[in-house]
Design a protein around this motif. Sequence first.
Motif: not given
Length: 165
Positions: A104, A106-108, A110, A138, A156, A158
């Motif tokens: 990643n 970035k932070d994400e 799910y 990240k 999802i 972000y």
Amino acid sequence: MTRKGMTMDETTHIDQKWRLLLLLLSLFVMLLFAADALAQSTAEPMRKDSYVQNERDIAIEQPGPHEGLGKTTAYPFFEQAEGFDLIFRKRALHPGATIGAHTNDKDEIYYILSGKGELTLQGKTREVSPGDAILTRKGDSHALKQLGSEDLLIFIVYRKQAAKP
């Protein structure tokens, strides 16, 4: 002035072929630009208002993201919302589909809506099912694989990356 070993007629014929080739190439390039301009003019405009969007109107069939396998359907909600700094997407991973392993930037998040999957997060694998929320930070690596006969449906979320100058 003729080219070495050629008559004036032969030289003129070759020059005409080059001019024709350049003309055709120029027309092709102009058509490409016209097609791009048309596509941009018919694309949905950016929106500043509040609105409701239905997934049937935005569904996009795609291969598994991040060089994943199989077929998926993406639902990119509010993609045309001007100044909206979140990505909010639903994705259906159809039987056999995967989101390929990636790191990643970035932070994400799910969130599993339905179906079953196999998550690999930082090299550790576990099964995920409805109600599971997954935070990938990240720099973390992860992949997701659909399991069974039912589609794996996920949300999802972000933040959009800032546009690079």
